[in-house]
Design a protein around this motif. Structure first.
Motif, PDB file in Angstrom:
ATOM      1  N   ASN A 101       0.817  -1.200   0.000  1.00  0.00           N
ATOM      2  CA  ASN A 101       0.000   0.000   0.000  1.00  0.00           C
ATOM      3  C   ASN A 101       0.856   1.257   0.000  1.00  0.00           C
ATOM      4  O   ASN A 101       1.901   1.320   0.642  1.00  0.00           O
ATOM      5  CB  ASN A 101      -0.894   0.022   1.242  1.00  0.00           C
ATOM      6  CG  ASN A 101      -1.920   1.129   1.193  1.00  0.00           C
ATOM      7  OD1 ASN A 101      -2.809   1.117   0.348  1.00  0.00           O
ATOM      8  ND2 ASN A 101      -1.798   2.105   2.086  1.00  0.00           N
ATOM      9  N   THR A 115      -6.604  -2.298   2.110  1.00  0.00           N
ATOM     10  CA  THR A 115      -5.515  -3.272   2.202  1.00  0.00           C
ATOM     11  C   THR A 115      -5.793  -4.293   3.301  1.00  0.00           C
ATOM     12  O   THR A 115      -5.672  -5.502   3.092  1.00  0.00           O
ATOM     13  CB  THR A 115      -4.182  -2.550   2.489  1.00  0.00           C
ATOM     14  OG1 THR A 115      -3.943  -1.570   1.485  1.00  0.00           O
ATOM     15  CG2 THR A 115      -3.022  -3.535   2.518  1.00  0.00           C
ATOM     16  N   SER A 133       2.241  -2.382   4.026  1.00  0.00           N
ATOM     17  CA  SER A 133       2.118  -0.962   3.700  1.00  0.00           C
ATOM     18  C   SER A 133       3.475  -0.293   3.839  1.00  0.00           C
ATOM     19  O   SER A 133       4.314  -0.703   4.634  1.00  0.00           O
ATOM     20  CB  SER A 133       1.111  -0.275   4.632  1.00  0.00           C
ATOM     21  OG  SER A 133      -0.151  -0.906   4.575  1.00  0.00           O
TER      22      SER A 133
END
Length: 262
Positions: A101, A115, A133
């Motif tokens: 992400n 996500t 992420s």
């Protein structure tokens, strides 16, 4: 030593199938896994755990990597996982990896995150998941690749050692020229100043923008994901779906609830 079979890993995201983060992720994972991709056809950031039940979904195969079976869907990230696990992908999925992400998913961000929603959808179906992420916000493969490479090594380790069971690992990767290390963390608490902006469209009807600025008052206590990222560490937070507040549950046992019955 017993050999571990090659896993089949479903890769998805919420930034869309054309994003740099998902490309570097499937490239890193395919070195040791049978990778399939089912991802949204456009950006679904902050979509939360959406479930499309009132209109049909479409999915079509694409060829962005000749080595990988790959689909894109009109649905949300959680829809993509549901489609894959319910027959779009005709072989069993061992593990779902969602990301990489653009931007972190820390603290209560996980309740908004597409996500994480994809990872939670996997967990609902009994498939463990890893959400990844990066603190980087740019759609750039070189900037996203370190997070993807770390995630791939983590996934290979937990698969080889059979360590995932009923859990999502929420990974946040710092963006400061290389991490100082890795910390296992709990969720912190982010602080936002939410606001609504009202405007008028050309036909005289009001419409609204919702948003908010991140304040500096985050709960950055030691041991939290927010503190780890601020200090330059990779943060890994194990998350499960049981949101019961057990401390408060015990307190409620003494409430005279029977007296409330008619």
């Amino acid at each position: 030593m017993t050999s571990v079979r090659k896993p089949t890993i479903l890769v998805t995201n919420d930034d869309g199938i054309s994003s740099a983060g998902i490309r570097v992720l499937w490239q890193a994972l395919k070195r040791f896994a049978d990778v399939v991709v089912v991802a949204p056809d456009h950006n679904w950031s902050a979509a939360g755990h959406a479930k499309t039940i009132h209109k049909p979904l479409r999915a079509e195969q694409v060829t962005l990597d000749p080595d990988i079976e790959m689909w894109t869907s009109t649905g949300a990230p959680s829809d993509c996982v549901a489609l894959a696990l319910n027959g779009l992908i005709e072989r069993p999925i061992d593990l779902v990896v969602s990301g990489v992400n653009q931007g972190p998913n820390l603290g209560q961000d996980i309740t908004y995150s597409g996500t994480l929603a994809a990872a939670f959808e996997a967990l609902i179906s009994g498939v463990p998941a890893v959400a990844v992420s990066s603190m980087n916000f740019k759609d750039d493969e070189d900037l996203m690749r370190p997070a993807a490479e770390f995630a791939a090594r983590l996934v290979e380790y937990v698969w080889t050692n059979q360590l995932l069971n009923g859990v999502v690992l929420n990974v946040n990767y710092p963006n400061n020229g290389g991490p100082r290390g890795v910390q296992v963390t709990r969720l912190g608490r982010r602080s936002y100043r939410d606001k609504m902006v009202k405007r008028i469209d050309p036909r005289g009807r009001p419409y609204y923008w919702l948003g908010g600025d991140l304040l500096s008052g985050d709960n950055a206590e030691p041991g939290t994901d927010i503190r780890a990222i601020r200090d330059g560490y990779v943060s890994i937070t194990p998350i499960h779906l049981d949101m019961t507040n057990y401390t408060f549950l015990e307190k409620m046992q003494s409430w005279p609830l029977e007296t409330l019955l008619a």
